[in-house]
Design an enzyme around this catalytic site. Structure first.
Site, PDB file in Angstrom:
ATOM      1  N   PHE A 136      -2.474  94.979 -67.216  1.00  0.00           N
ATOM      2  CA  PHE A 136      -3.028  94.494 -68.485  1.00  0.00           C
ATOM      3  C   PHE A 136      -3.252  95.659 -69.459  1.00  0.00           C
ATOM      4  O   PHE A 136      -2.603  95.740 -70.513  1.00  0.00           O
ATOM      5  CB  PHE A 136      -4.326  93.728 -68.177  1.00  0.00           C
ATOM      6  CG  PHE A 136      -5.260  93.549 -69.331  1.00  0.00           C
ATOM      7  CD1 PHE A 136      -4.802  93.058 -70.551  1.00  0.00           C
ATOM      8  CD2 PHE A 136      -6.608  93.869 -69.205  1.00  0.00           C
ATOM      9  CE1 PHE A 136      -5.672  92.891 -71.622  1.00  0.00           C
ATOM     10  CE2 PHE A 136      -7.484  93.695 -70.256  1.00  0.00           C
ATOM     11  CZ  PHE A 136      -7.017  93.221 -71.475  1.00  0.00           C
ATOM     12  N   ASN A 194       3.691  99.089 -58.867  1.00  0.00           N
ATOM     13  CA  ASN A 194       4.239  98.387 -57.697  1.00  0.00           C
ATOM     14  C   ASN A 194       4.191  96.872 -57.884  1.00  0.00           C
ATOM     15  O   ASN A 194       4.540  96.120 -56.996  1.00  0.00           O
ATOM     16  CB  ASN A 194       3.542  98.804 -56.402  1.00  0.00           C
ATOM     17  CG  ASN A 194       2.115  98.295 -56.313  1.00  0.00           C
ATOM     18  OD1 ASN A 194       1.557  97.832 -57.307  1.00  0.00           O
ATOM     19  ND2 ASN A 194       1.523  98.364 -55.137  1.00  0.00           N
ATOM     20  N   THR A 215      -0.551  93.644 -58.906  1.00  0.00           N
ATOM     21  CA  THR A 215      -1.308  92.805 -59.840  1.00  0.00           C
ATOM     22  C   THR A 215      -0.724  92.910 -61.254  1.00  0.00           C
ATOM     23  O   THR A 215      -1.075  92.121 -62.116  1.00  0.00           O
ATOM     24  CB  THR A 215      -2.813  93.180 -59.870  1.00  0.00           C
ATOM     25  OG1 THR A 215      -2.941  94.555 -60.211  1.00  0.00           O
ATOM     26  CG2 THR A 215      -3.468  92.919 -58.532  1.00  0.00           C
ATOM     27  N   VAL A 218       1.990 104.151 -55.981  1.00  0.00           N
ATOM     28  CA  VAL A 218       1.524 105.537 -56.142  1.00  0.00           C
ATOM     29  C   VAL A 218       0.570 105.987 -55.037  1.00  0.00           C
ATOM     30  O   VAL A 218       0.139 107.143 -55.034  1.00  0.00           O
ATOM     31  CB  VAL A 218       0.873 105.775 -57.532  1.00  0.00           C
ATOM     32  CG1 VAL A 218       1.870 105.520 -58.634  1.00  0.00           C
ATOM     33  CG2 VAL A 218      -0.385 104.951 -57.729  1.00  0.00           C
ATOM     34  N   SER A 225      -4.468 100.259 -60.211  1.00  0.00           N
ATOM     35  CA  SER A 225      -5.514  99.743 -59.307  1.00  0.00           C
ATOM     36  C   SER A 225      -5.734  98.271 -59.588  1.00  0.00           C
ATOM     37  O   SER A 225      -5.692  97.860 -60.755  1.00  0.00           O
ATOM     38  CB  SER A 225      -6.861 100.460 -59.527  1.00  0.00           C
ATOM     39  OG  SER A 225      -7.853  99.887 -58.678  1.00  0.00           O
ATOM     40  N   GLY A 275      -1.821 115.780 -58.012  1.00  0.00           N
ATOM     41  CA  GLY A 275      -0.876 116.786 -57.518  1.00  0.00           C
ATOM     42  C   GLY A 275       0.329 116.885 -58.442  1.00  0.00           C
ATOM     43  O   GLY A 275       0.788 117.985 -58.793  1.00  0.00           O
ATOM     44  N   TYR A 280     -13.976  99.120 -54.664  1.00  0.00           N
ATOM     45  CA  TYR A 280     -13.522  99.538 -56.002  1.00  0.00           C
ATOM     46  C   TYR A 280     -14.430 100.643 -56.523  1.00  0.00           C
ATOM     47  O   TYR A 280     -13.967 101.692 -56.969  1.00  0.00           O
ATOM     48  CB  TYR A 280     -13.556  98.326 -56.929  1.00  0.00           C
ATOM     49  CG  TYR A 280     -13.035  98.563 -58.327  1.00  0.00           C
ATOM     50  CD1 TYR A 280     -11.709  98.888 -58.556  1.00  0.00           C
ATOM     51  CD2 TYR A 280     -13.876  98.418 -59.431  1.00  0.00           C
ATOM     52  CE1 TYR A 280     -11.223  99.072 -59.841  1.00  0.00           C
ATOM     53  CE2 TYR A 280     -13.403  98.592 -60.716  1.00  0.00           C
ATOM     54  CZ  TYR A 280     -12.074  98.927 -60.922  1.00  0.00           C
ATOM     55  OH  TYR A 280     -11.608  99.105 -62.206  1.00  0.00           O
ATOM     56  N   THR A 323     -13.049  94.777 -70.491  1.00  0.00           N
ATOM     57  CA  THR A 323     -12.038  94.729 -71.551  1.00  0.00           C
ATOM     58  C   THR A 323     -11.287  93.408 -71.433  1.00  0.00           C
ATOM     59  O   THR A 323     -11.097  92.906 -70.323  1.00  0.00           O
ATOM     60  CB  THR A 323     -11.071  95.921 -71.376  1.00  0.00           C
ATOM     61  OG1 THR A 323     -11.843  97.123 -71.415  1.00  0.00           O
ATOM     62  CG2 THR A 323     -10.018  95.975 -72.465  1.00  0.00           C
ATOM     63  N   ARG A 334     -11.375  86.868 -63.747  1.00  0.00           N
ATOM     64  CA  ARG A 334     -12.479  87.386 -64.552  1.00  0.00           C
ATOM     65  C   ARG A 334     -12.987  86.332 -65.530  1.00  0.00           C
ATOM     66  O   ARG A 334     -12.315  85.329 -65.806  1.00  0.00           O
ATOM     67  CB  ARG A 334     -12.052  88.670 -65.266  1.00  0.00           C
ATOM     68  CG  ARG A 334     -12.109  89.842 -64.281  1.00  0.00           C
ATOM     69  CD  ARG A 334     -11.714  91.147 -64.882  1.00  0.00           C
ATOM     70  NE  ARG A 334     -10.282  91.278 -64.955  1.00  0.00           N
ATOM     71  CZ  ARG A 334      -9.642  92.419 -65.147  1.00  0.00           C
ATOM     72  NH1 ARG A 334     -10.327  93.539 -65.269  1.00  0.00           N
ATOM     73  NH2 ARG A 334      -8.326  92.463 -65.204  1.00  0.00           N
TER      74      ARG A 334
HETATM   75  N1  UDP Z   1     -18.230  85.123 -64.010  1.00  0.00           N
HETATM   76  C1  UDP Z   1     -18.571  83.786 -64.183  1.00  0.00           C
HETATM   77  N2  UDP Z   1     -17.588  82.852 -64.060  1.00  0.00           N
HETATM   78  C2  UDP Z   1     -16.295  83.160 -63.783  1.00  0.00           C
HETATM   79  C3  UDP Z   1     -15.944  84.519 -63.623  1.00  0.00           C
HETATM   80  C4  UDP Z   1     -16.939  85.475 -63.733  1.00  0.00           C
HETATM   81  O1  UDP Z   1     -19.735  83.452 -64.449  1.00  0.00           O
HETATM   82  O2  UDP Z   1     -15.481  82.226 -63.693  1.00  0.00           O
HETATM   83  C5  UDP Z   1     -19.290  86.134 -64.163  1.00  0.00           C
HETATM   84  C6  UDP Z   1     -19.359  87.152 -63.035  1.00  0.00           C
HETATM   85  O3  UDP Z   1     -20.176  86.681 -61.977  1.00  0.00           O
HETATM   86  C7  UDP Z   1     -19.974  88.336 -63.761  1.00  0.00           C
HETATM   87  C8  UDP Z   1     -19.428  88.209 -65.182  1.00  0.00           C
HETATM   88  O4  UDP Z   1     -19.007  86.860 -65.325  1.00  0.00           O
HETATM   89  O5  UDP Z   1     -21.377  88.228 -63.800  1.00  0.00           O
HETATM   90  C9  UDP Z   1     -18.260  89.118 -65.480  1.00  0.00           C
HETATM   91  O6  UDP Z   1     -17.340  88.954 -64.445  1.00  0.00           O
HETATM   92  P1  UDP Z   1     -15.886  89.570 -64.464  1.00  0.00           P
HETATM   93  O7  UDP Z   1     -15.222  89.192 -63.177  1.00  0.00           O
HETATM   94  O8  UDP Z   1     -15.219  89.194 -65.724  1.00  0.00           O
HETATM   95  O9  UDP Z   1     -16.118  91.140 -64.546  1.00  0.00           O
HETATM   96  P2  UDP Z   1     -17.130  92.163 -63.811  1.00  0.00           P
HETATM   97  O10 UDP Z   1     -17.959  92.674 -64.921  1.00  0.00           O
HETATM   98  O11 UDP Z   1     -17.971  91.423 -62.796  1.00  0.00           O
HETATM   99  O12 UDP Z   1     -16.237  93.162 -63.200  1.00  0.00           O
END
Ligand code: UDP
Length: 312
Positions: free
Chosen positions: A11, A32, A35, A57, A75, A102, A145, A175, A186
């Site tokens: 992305f 690769n 994702t 990588v 990642s 490296g 992570y 982002t 997300r």
């Molecule tokens: N979240 C949510 N519903 C979803 C996906 C994520 O309520 O369908 C919440 C998640 O629990 C977190 C926030 O939204 O509190 C942001 O999640 P995301 O996975 O986008 O990124 P993070 O900041 O957790 O890496």
């Protein structure tokens, strides 16, 4: 300028490839495709100065010719992805970073690490400045992570201190934008796809946890400014406009014009309760701050998902 971008078909990586080509750079995009996706870079094939290399990588990396900069973006980055690929996430953050460092050292190239706000874990300080050391559970599900990226930062600084290498560390906060996967897991892609399909929006917990969302074009501009700066230390890049996840869900419903319901689901383990970048350092050293409002960024992202869902 000749640049290697690991994770270049992801992305953020794909937006960076495009941005650098626009600045006249020659770009080698390595991925690769675990994702990432060739769809993200399809418009770049055939452009002068763009080359794609299908490669993991976490194995020894080499490319022929000179390199001015190596940007390490490979990642899994969505919690859903790194929970699904925990070992690969740890490997690309540790072995992948070592290999990339490296190669950058051998080429005398500037090394830029894509780090993350997750190095702050579930923070006790808000907003989070770069000198906050964080609150991370090393053995929790997100630790794969968070600790990989913390190790990546540590080894990057070691290469700077012991080898005198030029390094940049971008601590990237949440982002969003076009080219996120619809099943990426997300909050923003989930909510937009759910709203467009008339499905309930899945808010985890009570939705009172906060995040601060930065539009990808703003972020990429910040990364470019960091790369071309002389700053050999971590810099937060993100949008300080903080909101609850419940507010985000309402904003998506409004922009999509959807009447979907909100459905509450269990909060994932170790989900940070708050997150907001302190961007004073980026402002001071890079003269950077985000320009895109949430409404404008969401509109552009909704447009992307509308097109993608009708193409499927
Ligand atoms: N979240 C949510 N519903 C979803 C996906 C994520 O309520 O369908 C919440 C998640 O629990 C977190 C926030 O939204 O509190 C942001 O999640 P995301 O996975 O986008 O990124 P993070 O900041 O957790 O890496």
């Amino acid at each position: 300028m000749r640049v290697l971008i690991t994770g270049g078909a992801g992305f953020i990586g794909s937006h960076l490839c495009e941005h650098l080509l626009g600045h006249g750079a020659e770009v080698i995009c390595m991925d690769n495709l675990m994702t990432g996706s060739l769809d993200n870079v399809a418009p770049l094939f055939g452009k002068a100065g763009f080359r794609f290399v299908h490669y993991n990588v976490s194995n020894f990396i080499w490319v022929d010719g000179a390199l001015d900069c190596l940007m390490h973006f490979a990642s899994p980055a969505s919690p859903v992805d790194y929970l699904k690929y925990p070992i690969q996430t740890l490997k690309v953050g540790s072995l992948g970073t070592l290999n990339a460092l490296g190669l950058a050292k051998a080429k005398n190239a500037v090394f830029l690490l894509a780090s993350t706000s997750e190095v702050y874990g579930d923070p006790h300080v808000s907003p989070q400045p770069e000198d906050y050391w964080g609150n991370v559970n090393p053995v929790g599900p997100r630790g794969v992570y968070d600790e990989a990226k913390r190790f990546a930062e540590a080894i990057t600084m070691a290469y700077h201190r012991y080898h005198g290498m030029q390094v940049r560390i971008a601590r990237i906060f949440n982002t969003y934008g076009p080219r996120m996967r619809e099943n990426d897991g997300r909050a923003i892609p989930n909510f937009i796809v759910q709203a467009l399909q008339g499905l309930p929006l899945t808010v985890y917990g009570d939705g009172s946890q906060t995040r601060s969302f930065c539009f990808v074009a703003d972020l990429v501009e910040g990364i470019y400014k960091l790369m071309t700066s002389p700053v050999n230390e971590p810099v937060n890049l993100g949008n300080p406009a903080e909101m609850t996840i419940r507010q985000l869900a309402d904003a998506v419903l409004r922009i999509v014009g959807s009447r979907s319901q909100i459905e509450f689901r269990p909060l994932p383990e170790d989900d940070p309760k708050i997150r907001r970048p302190d961007i004073a350092k980026a402002h001071r050293l890079l003269h950077w701050q985000p320009q895109t409002s949430l409404d404008e960024g969401l509109e552009r992202t909704v447009e992307f998902f509308r097109r993608r869902l009708t193409a499927d």
